[in-house]
Structures are given as structure tokens and as C-alpha cells.
Design a protein around this motif. Structure first.
Motif, mmCIF file in Angstrom:
data_model
loop_
_atom_site.group_PDB
_atom_site.id
_atom_site.type_symbol
_atom_site.label_atom_id
_atom_site.label_comp_id
_atom_site.label_asym_id
_atom_site.label_seq_id
_atom_site.Cartn_x
_atom_site.Cartn_y
_atom_site.Cartn_z
ATOM 1 N N ALA A 231 20.939 11.207 -4.169
ATOM 2 C CA ALA A 231 20.713 9.918 -3.511
ATOM 3 C C ALA A 231 20.104 10.132 -2.130
ATOM 4 C CB ALA A 231 22.026 9.151 -3.399
ATOM 5 N N ALA A 232 20.663 11.107 -1.405
ATOM 6 C CA ALA A 232 20.124 11.413 -0.075
ATOM 7 C C ALA A 232 18.672 11.849 -0.189
ATOM 8 C CB ALA A 232 20.963 12.499 0.590
ATOM 9 N N LEU A 233 18.393 12.693 -1.186
ATOM 10 C CA LEU A 233 17.021 13.184 -1.381
ATOM 11 C C LEU A 233 16.071 12.050 -1.747
ATOM 12 C CD1 LEU A 233 17.546 16.582 -3.161
ATOM 13 C CD2 LEU A 233 16.176 16.162 -1.113
ATOM 14 N N ALA A 234 16.564 11.138 -2.563
ATOM 15 C CA ALA A 234 15.713 10.007 -2.946
ATOM 16 C C ALA A 234 15.302 9.229 -1.704
ATOM 17 C CB ALA A 234 16.451 9.100 -3.920
ATOM 18 N N ILE A 235 16.287 9.031 -0.811
ATOM 19 C CA ILE A 235 15.980 8.311 0.426
ATOM 20 C C ILE A 235 15.000 9.121 1.275
ATOM 21 C CG2 ILE A 235 16.949 7.426 2.590
ATOM 22 C CD1 ILE A 235 17.667 5.733 0.172
ATOM 23 N N ILE A 236 15.218 10.439 1.340
ATOM 24 C CA ILE A 236 14.318 11.281 2.151
ATOM 25 C C ILE A 236 12.894 11.220 1.596
ATOM 26 C CG2 ILE A 236 13.775 13.648 2.835
ATOM 27 C CD1 ILE A 236 16.824 14.176 2.823
ATOM 28 N N SER A 237 12.743 11.375 0.275
ATOM 29 C CA SER A 237 11.371 11.368 -0.247
ATOM 30 C C SER A 237 10.746 9.988 -0.127
ATOM 31 C CB SER A 237 11.287 11.873 -1.696
ATOM 32 O OG SER A 237 12.489 11.741 -2.359
ATOM 33 N N PHE A 238 11.607 8.961 -0.217
ATOM 34 C CA PHE A 238 11.084 7.615 -0.010
ATOM 35 C C PHE A 238 10.493 7.497 1.399
ATOM 36 C CE2 PHE A 238 11.583 3.293 1.479
ATOM 37 C CZ PHE A 238 10.954 2.590 0.470
ATOM 38 N N ILE A 239 11.239 8.024 2.375
ATOM 39 C CA ILE A 239 10.760 7.947 3.762
ATOM 40 C C ILE A 239 9.474 8.748 3.936
ATOM 41 C CG2 ILE A 239 11.286 8.636 6.142
ATOM 42 C CD1 ILE A 239 14.240 7.911 5.493
ATOM 43 N N ILE A 240 9.402 9.919 3.309
ATOM 44 C CA ILE A 240 8.189 10.730 3.432
ATOM 45 C C ILE A 240 6.984 9.988 2.851
ATOM 46 C CG2 ILE A 240 7.033 12.841 2.646
ATOM 47 C CD1 ILE A 240 9.855 14.140 2.629
ATOM 48 N N THR A 241 7.165 9.471 1.640
ATOM 49 C CA THR A 241 6.056 8.780 0.978
ATOM 50 C C THR A 241 5.590 7.578 1.790
ATOM 51 O OG1 THR A 241 7.117 9.386 -1.090
ATOM 52 C CG2 THR A 241 5.309 7.822 -1.210
ATOM 53 N N TRP A 242 6.574 6.784 2.212
ATOM 54 C CA TRP A 242 6.186 5.590 2.963
ATOM 55 C C TRP A 242 5.673 5.938 4.343
ATOM 56 C CZ3 TRP A 242 5.564 0.519 1.663
ATOM 57 C CH2 TRP A 242 5.761 0.271 0.301
ATOM 58 N N GLY A 243 6.150 7.037 4.870
ATOM 59 C CA GLY A 243 5.601 7.522 6.137
ATOM 60 C C GLY A 243 4.120 7.826 5.980
ATOM 61 N N ALA A 244 3.789 8.492 4.876
ATOM 62 C CA ALA A 244 2.391 8.828 4.615
ATOM 63 C C ALA A 244 1.549 7.565 4.479
ATOM 64 C CB ALA A 244 2.290 9.687 3.356
ATOM 65 N N MET A 245 2.081 6.588 3.752
ATOM 66 C CA MET A 245 1.354 5.319 3.585
ATOM 67 C C MET A 245 1.161 4.632 4.942
ATOM 68 S SD MET A 245 0.837 5.024 0.380
ATOM 69 C CE MET A 245 1.403 5.880 -1.050
ATOM 70 N N GLY A 246 2.232 4.654 5.736
ATOM 71 C CA GLY A 246 2.158 4.023 7.058
ATOM 72 C C GLY A 246 1.095 4.679 7.913
ATOM 73 N N MET A 247 0.998 6.013 7.777
ATOM 74 C CA MET A 247 0.014 6.740 8.585
ATOM 75 C C MET A 247 -1.409 6.281 8.276
ATOM 76 S SD MET A 247 1.312 8.676 10.756
ATOM 77 C CE MET A 247 0.195 9.990 11.219
ATOM 78 N N ILE A 248 -1.648 5.949 7.007
ATOM 79 C CA ILE A 248 -2.987 5.481 6.635
ATOM 80 C C ILE A 248 -3.349 4.268 7.474
ATOM 81 C CG2 ILE A 248 -4.391 4.517 4.790
ATOM 82 C CD1 ILE A 248 -2.565 5.978 2.802
ATOM 83 N N ASN A 249 -2.383 3.336 7.555
ATOM 84 C CA ASN A 249 -2.637 2.117 8.324
ATOM 85 C C ASN A 249 -2.828 2.400 9.798
ATOM 86 O OD1 ASN A 249 -2.725 -0.075 6.580
ATOM 87 N ND2 ASN A 249 -0.533 0.139 6.194
ATOM 88 N N VAL A 250 -1.913 3.229 10.330
ATOM 89 C CA VAL A 250 -1.968 3.520 11.758
ATOM 90 C C VAL A 250 -3.294 4.171 12.124
ATOM 91 C CG1 VAL A 250 -0.945 4.903 13.593
ATOM 92 C CG2 VAL A 250 0.525 3.698 11.962
#
Ligand SMILES: Nc1ncnc2c1ncn2[C@@H]1O[C@H](COP(=O)(O)OP(=O)(O)OP(=O)(O)O)[C@@H](O)[C@H]1O
Ligand SMILES: [Mg+2]
Lengths: 263, 351
Positions: A231-250
Motif C-alpha cells: 500500500a505504501a509503495l502504491a502511494i509512492i509510485s502514484f506520487i512519482i507518476t503524478w509528479g512526472a505528469m505535473g512536471m510536464i505542465n510546470v
């Protein structure tokens, strides 16, 4: 009018809940490792695991190499097809869509058959060879996204005229791509790069069948052996993936000068 | 020895030949316009000179050197495009310095040359701006500076003004001409605007459907059009129907009045009909000294153009255009008024 708005909000809330509730539940569960109280123990346990660090590091490196190779393959290909062989474009579109249609499993079995240690090109015979194979597979897997990102980027600039303008001033093909085309589609390339990264970080099938210590297989392995860490890992990878997506916008917002503007 | 020597240039795309064996030669420092209607092959010729299109046959020499088969980046030419084509990722200074950098000029010299160019185009202090921060006219000036900064052997311009509005179009074309004269750079300018070509060229190549119709100085093109196409394409042209009275003596009857014309077509027989042509400015309202033909008609239309008034006058079956200067003390003629117009028979052209 009022009811209209009410239904719109309700639909939105239901949609958001569908997405957020499981996420919250997972997050809540990941905090329950210690009996009776919330804690980040599961996260601490994950980060303390040497396999987490090594597999994540491995996937990051493979991801970066995949991005570089992908850019080196896709940018010149899209450029020359747009410039010299526009009639090839439908064909390109089709080819780059294939990885979405053909399961990764098929790809990797093909690889194993073609490049096994008793074949003429025994890529799987060594760790490095297998890494190269894995990178190749990821470049293919990310092709639909990289191709579309770069193609969109080139659509916004008049590559034909810019090429001619640079050419008549003495620039050669490499100078044109390096100094004019690449900088002008940088934002598009970055968005393709982050998508590639997100794919590579979570990929399981190919990495596991090629038996490489990547992050995807590690995630799955943890999932079958432990309770709270997944569960912790799922949250971590979720943050990584969405972090990457966010970076595209930024980055898209930060780099208006490197992107072509038509106004 | 011509500086730019084009011989028998031909270009075929698939089945259609768009440039049909064109030859011309120009001297160093000349300002040459390629003028013609849309699709006549002007851009194709320019692109062959630049090296972007491969000629189907023929040769291009610049300064005694055959460049027909050189790559564009080996030709040392400068080019300005209709759509400006500034590099969006580079600022004005870097755009102008691009060719210099490619040529390996050291940064300091480059800096000096960029400043010199910025001054030349009247944009000193704009070097840190990006193309999207400039107006169309400013962008095109930067494109001009970028093209001439590396001191090319020739400057090529493909309709560089057609994306600009009318006022800037006129001022920028004068600026281009001034800079060209100043630098003495041989220039090939493509346009479909006859006024533009007439006003800034040393010589004009008038093209139609892939062929050269006429090549000459602006006044030659205008005053002595070689073909009917040139006469109608460059400037306004009136047509008057006449009947041949005596082919040998070159006398015709216009609206019942006998007149002697400078020339007649070889095919004209006595009694046959011929079309005579004349420019609007050789017609005058009322009688005028030296004018031997007087015609009477009705004003069909009046266009007030400021200093000039353009009248359309029906004369029997002919509709003629006529320009008169505006007179501040009297109102322009009214539609439907009866007028007499006169002209000199020596100004009649037979095409
Ligand atoms: N790459 C090409 N392939 C096929 N046909 C072409 C190509 N380039 C030009 N043509 C054709 O050649 C003819 C001449 O084109 P060109 O661009 O030289 O005309 P132009 O005189 O510059 O006209 P305009 O004033 O509209 O720019 C046109 O009929 C055009 O359709
Ligand atoms: Mg053209």
C-alpha cells in the motif's frame, strides 16, 4: 438552472470519489502497520529495504537511457518524414501505434526467441546485453507517446521554412536539428520524456521475463509477500507518476521561449 | 561577364513543367525583380537559385562559378522568406548572428557585426528581444539583417512584403532598396505586385506560365510592353476597336475619325478590325495640344483616389479608363456627364 448545477456537481463528486476513495483507503491502510495507531512505519520499512533502493535506482537509469535513445530515434525520424517524405506519415502513425495493440508479452517472447544465448545475437547472454534489450523494449513501448509528443511539437513550428532558412546560412543537417529544431520542440520532448519515465518505472512484464532487477517486478514481489508495504509503495509510485505528469505542465509554463509561438 | 547567369533553366514537377527553359544574365549589384501572376514559376526559379529545388535541366552560375549542383549551405547566399522564418528559440541578436556563428566567426567580431546590422535596419537595442515580441515589419527587418550579416554573394527575397500591411509594405520596400544600393549586393526579388517591381528594380523579368515575357528596365517594361500579356499585367491598359483604312499607310478609323498609328499587325487587311491599346494617362479630358484624335463619350464611373481621379468612359462599344489630376477648385466630373477625350495617335500601341 439550479438543479442543472446540482447534477453537474453531483456527477463530478461521484467521479472524483470513484478515483479518490480507493486512493484514500490505500493511504489509510498504509498507515496502519503499527497496531492501534497511525504511523509511517510501512514507508520506513520500504525505504529501509535495500531492494527498493537498488531496483528503483536501476529503473531510473534504464528510464533515462530509454528517454535519450527514444529522442535520438524519434526526433530525426519525425523530422525527416515531415520534411522529405510526408507520404510516409500514415505508415509512421500505424507503426507507432503497434506497441499499444501488441501485448508486451508477445514482444518479450519474440525477443527471447530471437536473442537467446544460443542465437547468433545472444543479447540475453549477459547482464549488459539484457539491459540493452530491456531498453530497446522500453523505447518501443514508449514509442506511441514519444512519437505523438514530438509530432505535435513539430506541428507548431514551420520546420520546412526554418530548415531552409538555416540551410541557406550554411548550417548542416546536424546543426539544424541540434540548434533549431530540438530547442523549439523541447517542451514537447519533455512531455514525451516524462510519459516514458512513468511507463518504465512501473513496467512489470518485460522486466520480469528478462529477469532484470527493475522496480516493477520488485513492486509485484512485495505485493505477494507483505501486507502494508504494498500500500505504501502504491502511494509512492502514484506520487512519482503524478509528479512526472505535473512536471510536464510546470515545464510547459516555464519554457515559453523555447516553444514556438504563432502569435 | 555576368554575375548571375541562368541558362535554359527548366523545372518539371511530375507531369507539369512549371519553368520552361528560362535564361537571363545580370550584372553585379543589380536589383532584379521576378514579376508575374500566381503560379507562373517565380518562387520555383528563386528556389533553384537557392538550391532548395534541383533544376530538371539548365545551369546557374554566380560570379563565374557553376552552382547548379551545390547544396544550399555551400552557396553563400542570403534569403528572406515571406513568412519571416525567424528562429523562435533565438533572440534577435542570435538570429542575426546565426550565419556568423555557423561560419565560425569569433564572438567579439560577431557582436560587432550584429550591432552594425541592428543599426542598419533601425532596430538598435532590440537584440535581446524574441521574435514573438516584434511586429511583422520588425521581424522582416530582422530577417533581412540575418540574411545579409554573413555578407552573402547574393540576396534572394521571396515576396518578403506580402504579409505586411500597405503602409509598411511601401516604407520597407524603400528601405530594402536603400540598403541594397548601400551594400551594392546583387538582389533577386520575387513579387506579383507590379507597382512594387516597377518602383524598386533595376531590371524586371516579367514571367507568365513558366516563360519570360519580357526582360528590361521598369520604364521599358511599362512604356514598351513586348507582349499583350506584359501590357495588361503591368499597369492599366485600355483597348479601342478600330477599322483598318489602309494597311500600307497605317491609317485606321476610330469612331469615324482617321488616324495614323505607329504600327499595325502584319495580318491586318484593309477593312479588317484591329484592337488598339493605350495607357490611361495618355488620354486627356477635352482637347490638348498634340492630341490629334478626339472622341466623345459618357462618364460611366468616377473613382476618387486623392491626388488622382480615375474616370471610366464609354465610347461607343469601348470602355476606357482615364486618369486626371484632382483639381481642388472644382468638383470631380459626375457620372453620366458627356465628355470629349483626346489622345495622340503616336501613343497608340498595337499588340
Ligand atoms: N513541390 C512542388 N510539387 C509540385 N508542384 C509544385 C511544387 N512547387 C510548385 N509547384 C507548382 O509549380 C507552379 C509554380 O509554382 P511557384 O511557387 O513557382 O509559383 P509562383 O510564381 O511563386 O506563384 P505565387 O505568386 O503564387 O507564389 C505552381 O503551379 C505550383 O503548383
Ligand atoms: Mg511564390
Amino acid at each position: 438552472m439550479k438543479t442543472n448545477r446540482f447534477w453537474a456537481w453531483l456527477t463530478f463528486a461521484l467521479g472524483a470519489a470513484y478515483f479518490i476513495v480507493p486512493l484514500l483507503a490505500t493511504f489509510e491502510f498504509s498507515l496502519r502497520m503499527r497496531r492501534g495507531t497511525y504511523s509511517f512505519d510501512a514507508y520506513a520499512s520500504v525505504f529501509a529495504d535495500p531492494y527498493f533502493v537498488s531496483s528503483f535506482g536501476y529503473s531510473v537509469v534504464i528510464g533515462l537511457v530509454t528517454i535519450v535513445v527514444g529522442v535520438l530515434v524519434v526526433v530525426p525520424a519525425v523530422y525527416f518524414v515531415r520534411l522529405r517524405m510526408p507520404w510516409l506519415r500514415p505508415f509512421m502513425e500505424f507503426i507507432t501505434l503497434l506497441p499499444l495493440v501488441i501485448p508486451a508479452l508477445v514482444l518479450v517472447y519474440g525477443y527471447i526467441r530471437l536473442y537467446n544465448s544460443s542465437s547468433i545475437i545472444p543479447f540475453t547472454g549477459s547482464a549488459l546485453g539484457t539491459d540493452i534489450l530491456l531498453t530497446g523494449a522500453y523505447v518501443t513501448l514508449a514509442l506511441p507517446y514519444m512519437y505523438r509528443a514530438v509530432d505535435n511539437g513539430m506541428r507548431t513550428i514551420d520546420i520546412g521554412t526554418l530548415t531552409e532558412a538555416a540551410q541557406i546560412m550554411g548550417a548542416n543537417q546536424a546543426q539544424i536539428i541540434g540548434r533549431i529544431i530540438l530547442p523549439n520542440i523541447l517542451v514537447a520532448i519533455l512531455s514525451g520524456a516524462f510519459l516514458t519515465f512513468a511507463i518504465v518505472i512501473g513496467e512489470f512484464t518485460i522486466a520480469s521475463l528478462l529477469n532484470r532487477p527493475a522496480f516493477g517486478p520488485y513492486l509485484v514481489g512485495i505485493g505477494t509477500n507483505r501486507a502494508y508495504e504494498p500500500a505504501a509503495l502504491a502511494i509512492i509510485s502514484f506520487i512519482i507518476t503524478w509528479g512526472a505528469m505535473g512536471m510536464i505542465n510546470v515545464l510547459g509554463r516555464f519554457a515559453p521561449r523555447t516553444s514556438a509561438r504563432t502569435d | 561577364m555576368a554575375f548571375l547567369d541562368v541558362q535554359n533553366l527548366t523545372k518539371t514537377f511530375g507531369q507539369t513543367t512549371v519553368v520552361k527553359g528560362v535564361s537571363f544574365a545580370f550584372d553585379k549589384g543589380e536589383f532584379i525583380s521576378l514579376l508575374g501572376p500566381s503560379g507562373c514559376g517565380k518562387t520555383t526559379i528563386l528556389r533553384m537559385i537557392a538550391g532548395f529545388e534541383r533544376p530538371t535541366s539548365g545551369s546557374i552560375e554566380v560570379d563565374g562559378r557553376d552552382i547548379t549542383h551545390l547544396k544550399p549551405n555551400q552557396r553563400q547566399l542570403g534569403m528572406v522568406f515571406q513568412a519571416y522564418a525567424l528562429f523562435p528559440n533565438l533572440n534577435v541578436g542570435d538570429n542575426i548572428g546565426f550565419g556568423l556563428k555557423i561560419a565560425g566567426m569569433p564572438a567579439e567580431q560577431r557582436r560587432a557585426r550584429i550591432d552594425e546590422m541592428l543599426k542598419l535596419i533601425g532596430l538598435a537595442g532590440f537584440d535581446k528581444r524574441y521574435p514573438y515580441e516584434l511586429s511583422g515589419g520588425q521581424q522582416q527587418r530582422v530577417a533581412l539583417a540575418r540574411a545579409i550579416a554573413p555578407r552573402p554573394r547574393m540576396l534572394l527575397l521571396d515576396e518578403p512584403l506580402s504579409a505586411l500591411d500597405a503602409k509598411i509594405r511601401v516604407s520597407l520596400r524603400e528601405e530594402i532598396r536603400a540598403i541594397q544600393l548601400d551594400l551594392g549586393i546583387t538582389t533577386v526579388f520575387v513579387t506579383h505586385d507590379q507597382e512594387e517591381a516597377l518602383s524598386i528594380s533595376d531590371r524586371i523579368v516579367v514571367m507568365n506560365a513558366g516563360n519570360i515575357e519580357q526582360l528590361g528596365a521598369p520604364h521599358e517594361i511599362y512604356n514598351k510592353p513586348a507582349t499583350r500579356f506584359v501590357a495588361t499585367f503591368v499597369g492599366q491598359l485600355n483597348t479601342i476597336e478600330a477599322t483598318v483604312l489602309d494597311a500600307a499607310a497605317r491609317t485606321v478609323s476610330i469612331d469615324g475619325q482617321a488616324a495614323t498609328v505607329p504600327a499595325l499587325p502584319a495580318t491586318a487587311d484593309n477593312g479588317s478590325a484591329v484592337s488598339l491599346t493605350l495607357r490611361p494617362e495618355v488620354l486627356s479630358v477635352g482637347a490638348r495640344q498634340g492630341n490629334d484624335i478626339t472622341l466623345s463619350g459618357t462618364i460611366a464611373d468616377v473613382t476618387f483616389l486623392g491626388s488622382v481621379i480615375r474616370l471610366r468612359i464609354t465610347l461607343g462599344s469601348n470602355l476606357l479608363s482615364l486618369d486626371t489630376f484632382n483639381d481642388q477648385r472644382t468638383a470631380p466630373p459626375a457620372r453620366g456627364e458627356k465628355v470629349t477625350v483626346s489622345l495622340a495617335s503616336k501613343d497608340l500601341l498595337v499588340l
